[in-house]
Write a protein that holds these residues in place. Structure first.
Motif, short mmCIF file in Angstrom:
data_model
loop_
_atom_site.label_atom_id
_atom_site.label_comp_id
_atom_site.label_asym_id
_atom_site.label_seq_id
_atom_site.Cartn_x
_atom_site.Cartn_y
_atom_site.Cartn_z
N LEU A 167 0.82 -1.20 0.00
CA LEU A 167 0.00 0.00 0.00
C LEU A 167 0.86 1.26 0.00
CD1 LEU A 167 -2.75 -1.13 2.53
CD2 LEU A 167 -3.16 -0.45 0.14
N ALA A 168 2.03 1.17 0.63
CA ALA A 168 2.93 2.32 0.70
C ALA A 168 3.75 2.50 -0.57
CB ALA A 168 3.86 2.18 1.90
N GLY A 169 3.65 1.54 -1.51
CA GLY A 169 4.34 1.70 -2.79
C GLY A 169 5.44 0.69 -3.07
N SER A 170 5.72 -0.20 -2.12
CA SER A 170 6.75 -1.21 -2.38
C SER A 170 6.29 -2.14 -3.50
CB SER A 170 7.01 -2.01 -1.09
OG SER A 170 8.02 -2.98 -1.30
N ASN A 171 7.18 -2.37 -4.48
CA ASN A 171 6.78 -3.14 -5.66
C ASN A 171 7.98 -3.85 -6.29
OD1 ASN A 171 5.88 -4.13 -8.11
ND2 ASN A 171 4.77 -2.28 -8.68
N PRO A 172 8.14 -5.14 -6.02
CA PRO A 172 9.28 -5.87 -6.59
C PRO A 172 8.99 -6.47 -7.97
CG PRO A 172 8.15 -7.25 -5.00
CD PRO A 172 7.42 -5.94 -5.01
N VAL A 173 7.78 -6.22 -8.54
CA VAL A 173 7.42 -6.88 -9.81
C VAL A 173 7.07 -5.90 -10.92
CG1 VAL A 173 6.66 -9.01 -8.69
CG2 VAL A 173 5.02 -7.13 -9.01
N GLY A 174 7.39 -4.63 -10.76
CA GLY A 174 7.13 -3.66 -11.83
C GLY A 174 5.66 -3.53 -12.15
N ASP A 175 5.32 -3.64 -13.44
CA ASP A 175 3.94 -3.45 -13.90
C ASP A 175 3.14 -4.74 -14.01
OD1 ASP A 175 4.42 -0.72 -14.16
OD2 ASP A 175 5.10 -0.93 -16.25
N CYS A 176 3.63 -5.82 -13.45
CA CYS A 176 2.96 -7.12 -13.58
C CYS A 176 1.54 -7.07 -13.01
CB CYS A 176 3.74 -8.20 -12.84
SG CYS A 176 5.34 -8.57 -13.61
N LEU A 177 0.63 -7.69 -13.74
CA LEU A 177 -0.78 -7.72 -13.34
C LEU A 177 -1.26 -9.13 -12.99
CD1 LEU A 177 -2.26 -5.34 -16.08
CD2 LEU A 177 -1.79 -4.78 -13.70
N TYR A 178 -0.38 -10.14 -13.18
CA TYR A 178 -0.79 -11.53 -12.96
C TYR A 178 0.32 -12.28 -12.24
CZ TYR A 178 -3.79 -10.09 -16.85
OH TYR A 178 -4.66 -9.42 -17.66
N PHE A 179 -0.08 -13.37 -11.59
CA PHE A 179 0.89 -14.30 -11.02
C PHE A 179 0.26 -15.69 -11.01
CE2 PHE A 179 -1.56 -12.82 -7.40
CZ PHE A 179 -1.81 -13.97 -6.67
N SER A 180 1.11 -16.68 -11.07
CA SER A 180 0.65 -18.08 -11.04
C SER A 180 1.79 -18.95 -10.55
CB SER A 180 0.20 -18.53 -12.44
OG SER A 180 1.30 -18.50 -13.34
N THR A 181 1.49 -20.21 -10.32
CA THR A 181 2.53 -21.14 -9.83
C THR A 181 3.27 -21.81 -10.98
OG1 THR A 181 0.86 -22.89 -9.65
CG2 THR A 181 1.37 -21.60 -7.66
N GLY A 182 2.93 -21.51 -12.17
CA GLY A 182 3.65 -22.08 -13.32
C GLY A 182 3.54 -21.13 -14.49
N GLY A 183 4.40 -21.29 -15.45
CA GLY A 183 4.31 -20.47 -16.64
C GLY A 183 5.57 -19.69 -16.89
N TYR A 184 5.45 -18.38 -17.00
CA TYR A 184 6.59 -17.55 -17.40
C TYR A 184 6.57 -16.25 -16.60
CZ TYR A 184 3.10 -14.79 -19.89
OH TYR A 184 2.02 -14.02 -20.20
N GLY A 185 7.64 -15.52 -16.76
CA GLY A 185 7.75 -14.22 -16.12
C GLY A 185 8.77 -14.20 -15.01
N MET A 186 8.68 -13.21 -14.15
CA MET A 186 9.60 -13.04 -13.03
C MET A 186 9.23 -14.03 -11.92
SD MET A 186 10.10 -9.64 -10.65
CE MET A 186 10.36 -8.63 -12.10
N GLN A 187 10.21 -14.82 -11.51
CA GLN A 187 9.93 -15.80 -10.47
C GLN A 187 10.36 -15.28 -9.09
OE1 GLN A 187 11.75 -19.67 -11.00
NE2 GLN A 187 10.57 -20.58 -9.31
N ILE A 188 9.45 -15.36 -8.14
CA ILE A 188 9.74 -15.06 -6.74
C ILE A 188 9.15 -16.19 -5.92
CG2 ILE A 188 9.49 -13.44 -4.82
CD1 ILE A 188 9.13 -11.20 -6.81
N GLY A 189 9.96 -16.99 -5.31
CA GLY A 189 9.45 -18.17 -4.61
C GLY A 189 8.82 -19.13 -5.61
N ASP A 190 7.61 -19.57 -5.33
CA ASP A 190 6.92 -20.51 -6.20
C ASP A 190 6.06 -19.82 -7.25
OD1 ASP A 190 7.98 -22.66 -4.78
OD2 ASP A 190 6.27 -22.74 -3.41
N HIS A 191 6.02 -18.49 -7.25
CA HIS A 191 5.14 -17.76 -8.18
C HIS A 191 5.93 -17.10 -9.31
CE1 HIS A 191 2.04 -17.32 -4.70
NE2 HIS A 191 1.65 -18.28 -5.55
N TYR A 192 5.24 -17.06 -10.43
CA TYR A 192 5.76 -16.34 -11.59
C TYR A 192 4.85 -15.11 -11.83
CZ TYR A 192 8.62 -20.43 -12.63
OH TYR A 192 9.53 -21.46 -12.55
N PHE A 193 5.49 -13.97 -11.98
CA PHE A 193 4.73 -12.73 -12.16
C PHE A 193 4.95 -12.19 -13.58
CE2 PHE A 193 5.57 -13.31 -7.72
CZ PHE A 193 4.42 -12.87 -7.07
N HIS A 194 3.86 -11.80 -14.21
CA HIS A 194 3.95 -11.24 -15.55
C HIS A 194 2.83 -10.24 -15.79
CE1 HIS A 194 1.49 -14.94 -15.70
NE2 HIS A 194 0.76 -14.27 -16.60
#
Length: 218
Positions: free
Chosen positions: A191-218
């Motif tokens: 809420l304060a503005g911290s954002n480690p994934v840029g403009d990503c609007l989705y996340f899932s446990t498989g697929g593509y994008g930026m991985q953080i832990g078990d999630h991929y953000f895109h």
């Protein structure tokens, strides 16, 4: 010339009487003016002046002017008091409105924090702290995107978007306050503005994008 001197003395005496009336809040005006008039006549007569033939007209003239002046001053005083009363009422109303608006804003902020914390716990409670903040950042990205609703609640409860919201798990965690301190802190940071994934609007446990832990953000 002697008559003019007497007239000036009487006017001076009446001016003193007017000042006395104004200083005491416009009370007993006629009695005080008559008393001061008598005193003025006595003082003038002590100088050996006989004003019996002149004071009547002068007294009537000065008294009439004095009464009109006092009435005008009293009316102006009442107008001023009414204006001050209305100004005080308006200031009070504005202060109450501002206090109510601030209280409503604080309540909404607290509710948004709790809702986001509950979602983060459901979606990423077993993930590293960065991954929890990332889930919160995705929600905030959607709120700001223009392609999704513009409130946290509407984004989270939008149909078909977040599984915990659809299954009722989110509401259960929210009502019991069952989210962790880590999830709450992650919500506050997002809420304060911290954002480690840029403009990503989705996340899932498989697929593509930026991985953080078990999630991929895109």
């Amino acid at each position: 010339m002697r008559y003019n001197q007497k007239r000036r003395i009487l006017l001076t005496a009446y001016a003193a009487a007017v000042s006395s009336v104004l200083m005491t809040g416009f009370t007993s005006m006629a009695a005080e003016v008559r008393t001061d008039t008598s005193k003025a006549n006595i003082e003038i007569q002590s100088f050996g002046w006989n004003l019996s033939g002149n004071t009547g007209g002068i007294c009537g003239e000065v008294f009439g002017d004095t009464k009109e002046t006092v009435e005008e001053a009293h009316e102006a005083y009442l107008v001023k008091m009414e204006e001050e009363r209305k100004a005080a009422e308006e200031a009070k109303r504005l202060a109450e409105e501002q206090a109510a608006a601030q209280a409503a804003a604080e309540a909404k902020a607290a509710a948004d924090t709790e809702l986001l914390a509950a979602l983060i716990f459901c979606e990423a409670g077993n993930q590293p702290y960065e991954g929890q903040v990332a889930v919160g950042a995705v929600v905030m990205n959607r709120v700001r995107s223009g392609s999704y609703p513009n409130s946290i609640s509407e984004v989270i409860y939008q149909s078909g978007q977040f599984t915990p919201a659809m299954t009722g798990w989110l509401d259960s965690v929210l009502s019991s306050g069952g989210y962790t301190d880590s999830a709450r802190q992650a919500a506050q940071d997002a809420l304060a503005g911290s954002n480690p994934v840029g403009d990503c609007l989705y996340f899932s446990t498989g697929g593509y994008g930026m991985q953080i832990g078990d999630h991929y953000f895109h």
